[in-house]
Scaffold this motif. Structure first.
Motif, mmCIF file in Angstrom:
data_model
loop_
_atom_site.group_PDB
_atom_site.id
_atom_site.type_symbol
_atom_site.label_atom_id
_atom_site.label_comp_id
_atom_site.label_asym_id
_atom_site.label_seq_id
_atom_site.Cartn_x
_atom_site.Cartn_y
_atom_site.Cartn_z
ATOM 1 N N VAL A 41 0.852 -1.187 0.000
ATOM 2 C CA VAL A 41 0.000 0.000 0.000
ATOM 3 C C VAL A 41 0.888 1.237 0.000
ATOM 4 O O VAL A 41 2.082 1.165 0.306
ATOM 5 C CB VAL A 41 -0.952 0.042 1.215
ATOM 6 C CG1 VAL A 41 -1.919 -1.135 1.189
ATOM 7 C CG2 VAL A 41 -0.166 0.072 2.530
ATOM 8 N N VAL A 42 0.314 2.379 -0.334
ATOM 9 C CA VAL A 42 1.012 3.657 -0.286
ATOM 10 C C VAL A 42 0.250 4.580 0.639
ATOM 11 O O VAL A 42 -0.982 4.708 0.536
ATOM 12 C CB VAL A 42 1.141 4.300 -1.680
ATOM 13 C CG1 VAL A 42 1.794 5.678 -1.581
ATOM 14 C CG2 VAL A 42 1.937 3.398 -2.611
ATOM 15 N N GLY A 75 -5.611 8.400 -9.005
ATOM 16 C CA GLY A 75 -5.622 9.038 -7.693
ATOM 17 C C GLY A 75 -5.901 8.030 -6.585
ATOM 18 O O GLY A 75 -6.217 6.865 -6.841
ATOM 19 N N PRO A 76 -5.781 8.445 -5.312
ATOM 20 C CA PRO A 76 -5.948 7.517 -4.187
ATOM 21 C C PRO A 76 -7.384 7.022 -4.056
ATOM 22 O O PRO A 76 -8.333 7.681 -4.492
ATOM 23 C CB PRO A 76 -5.543 8.359 -2.974
ATOM 24 C CG PRO A 76 -5.836 9.764 -3.388
ATOM 25 C CD PRO A 76 -5.517 9.821 -4.860
ATOM 26 N N ASP A 101 -2.379 0.149 -4.844
ATOM 27 C CA ASP A 101 -1.601 -0.224 -6.020
ATOM 28 C C ASP A 101 -0.466 0.780 -6.173
ATOM 29 O O ASP A 101 -0.671 1.901 -6.643
ATOM 30 C CB ASP A 101 -2.504 -0.208 -7.263
ATOM 31 C CG ASP A 101 -1.745 -0.549 -8.539
ATOM 32 O OD1 ASP A 101 -0.525 -0.817 -8.470
ATOM 33 O OD2 ASP A 101 -2.372 -0.536 -9.623
ATOM 34 N N PRO A 102 0.761 0.424 -5.775
ATOM 35 C CA PRO A 102 1.881 1.360 -5.891
ATOM 36 C C PRO A 102 2.122 1.847 -7.314
ATOM 37 O O PRO A 102 2.564 2.985 -7.509
ATOM 38 C CB PRO A 102 3.070 0.554 -5.370
ATOM 39 C CG PRO A 102 2.477 -0.486 -4.492
ATOM 40 C CD PRO A 102 1.159 -0.835 -5.124
ATOM 41 N N ALA A 103 1.855 1.011 -8.305
ATOM 42 C CA ALA A 103 2.057 1.443 -9.688
ATOM 43 C C ALA A 103 1.105 2.580 -10.041
ATOM 44 O O ALA A 103 1.486 3.528 -10.747
ATOM 45 C CB ALA A 103 1.855 0.262 -10.636
ATOM 46 N N ALA A 104 -0.131 2.505 -9.550
ATOM 47 C CA ALA A 104 -1.083 3.588 -9.794
ATOM 48 C C ALA A 104 -0.605 4.872 -9.120
ATOM 49 O O ALA A 104 -0.705 5.966 -9.702
ATOM 50 C CB ALA A 104 -2.466 3.195 -9.280
ATOM 51 N N VAL A 135 5.257 6.770 2.477
ATOM 52 C CA VAL A 135 5.824 5.441 2.724
ATOM 53 C C VAL A 135 4.961 4.414 2.000
ATOM 54 O O VAL A 135 3.763 4.620 1.803
ATOM 55 C CB VAL A 135 5.919 5.103 4.220
ATOM 56 C CG1 VAL A 135 6.844 6.087 4.934
ATOM 57 C CG2 VAL A 135 4.538 5.098 4.881
ATOM 58 N N ALA A 136 5.579 3.309 1.616
ATOM 59 C CA ALA A 136 4.865 2.258 0.886
ATOM 60 C C ALA A 136 5.191 0.901 1.510
ATOM 61 O O ALA A 136 6.021 0.146 0.987
ATOM 62 C CB ALA A 136 5.241 2.283 -0.595
#
Length: 361
Positions: A41-42, A75-76, A101-104, A135-136
């Protein structure tokens, strides 16, 4: 009763829990659940810093611009807004966004609209400060805890479901025991905070390098739906004790390993206060956070107060989320923020080249 660690994240323990297998918690609590497809997650804390009423309108406009950018592609999935005044007398507006989705997130961050605005020369000359602390954590690097089961805030809002009653709570060390990583990993820090570019004393753009296993805690309170008795319980009994502990960490946390501590109040898009709040704490490690929690009078008073009232909670919603992350999965950037902001306070300056090296170059 089930474990806080979901079945697909279980593995053979090489590090034992703090309680025996027969332990029974004193009251029910729950955690957020996600499917096996969730790998990371981000958590992005995006701030606007200002000083005084004269700058408030401009700061709110900047916050609203950031929130509007969340409507862009990628966006989130969830966000909320807060305000607090720090111990240097500066007001801070923060919007925190969550991605599963970290890539998003990376596509959003690198989009021309987002990157163009952040990188623009105009950010340096508006009289405002900006920061982003991101942070991710991987799925095994964060844990949650809720005294309720529905409409989970924070990272819980981007999870898929809520657990049944869980075992690992109500004792010292239960936070660590809820981390899937804790089955085999002490989650120790590997370095110090370091200034990678810029100079906090001069303002402008500053980038701070983190390190493995910085611990981030968000600990929240929601009294919006509470009746008169529970509102009084929170405002008259819990809140004074909580504020004293949070102020102590804000002002005196550095020797304890607390890099930054902010006790924030939720707001709407126009800056109006809501009946929800939370603490944002960055720590050198889970162990430093644990040591304060288990031994310092300021937290013992908070813990005892919560333990006394937890079983009787009806509408008062209390929760927390704690994560660690790899240093390469962290982003700490500041624009024209005062030198005590966030990670700036404890970051070591970049080493200076000696005269011989400087002349040789």
């Amino acid at each position: 009763m089930e474990s806080a660690i979901d079945k697909h994240l279980k593995c053979p323990r090489t590090l034992s829990r703090r309680v025996p297998d027969q332990y029974q918690p004193p009251f029910p609590m729950w955690v957020a659940r996600a499917g096996e497809e969730l790998r990371q997650v981000v958590m992005a804390y995006l701030g606007v810093q200002y000083q005084g009423e004269a700058q408030k309108a401009a700061a709110l406009a900047a916050l609203q611009h950031i929130v509007a950018s969340f409507a862009l592609t990628d966006g989130p999935l969830n966000h909320d807004l807060t305000h607090h005044t720090d111990n240097s007398g500066y007001d801070n507006l923060i919007v925190v966004g969550y991605w599963k989705d970290p890539a998003a997130y990376c596509r959003w961050l690198r989009s021309s609209e987002v990157d163009g605005w952040w990188s623009a020369e105009a950010r340096l000359h508006e009289g405002l400060g900006y920061f982003r602390e991101v942070v991710a954590p991987r799925a095994e690097q964060f844990e949650t805890l809720y005294a309720f089961r529905e409409d989970l805030p924070g990272v819980g809002a981007v999870m898929d479901s809520t657990s049944g009653e869980i075992e690992e709570h109500g004792y010292w060390g239960s936070m660590r025991d809820r981390f899937p990583a804790s089955q085999t990993d002490w989650m120790e820090p590997d370095d110090e905070l370091r200034i990678l570019s810029g100079d906090p004393a001069k303002g402008g753009r500053v980038i701070v390098g983190g390190h493995d296993n910085i611990a981030l805690i968000r600990s929240g309170q929601d009294w919006a739906e509470a009746g008169p008795e529970e509102r009084s319980l929170y405002l008259d009994e819990i809140l004074p004790t909580l504020e004293a502990g949070m102020d102590f960490l804000r002002d005196n946390g550095a020797p304890l390993g607390c890099y930054s501590n902010r006790f924030v109040r939720n707001i709407d898009l126009q800056g109006n206060l809501l009946d929800t709040s939370y603490n944002i704490g960055h720590w050198r490690s889970v162990e430093k956070l644990e040591r304060w929690a288990e031994s310092h009078p300021t937290h013992l008073r908070i813990f005892v107060t919560f333990f006394r009232v937890a079983a009787g909670l009806q509408k008062l919603r209390l929760y927390h989320e704690v994560s660690v992350s790899d240093g390469r999965q962290q982003l700490f950037e500041y624009i024209n923020c005062h030198a005590q902001t966030g990670m700036l306070r404890d970051a070591k300056p970049a080493p200076q080249a000696c005269p011989a090296q400087a002349n040789a170059s």
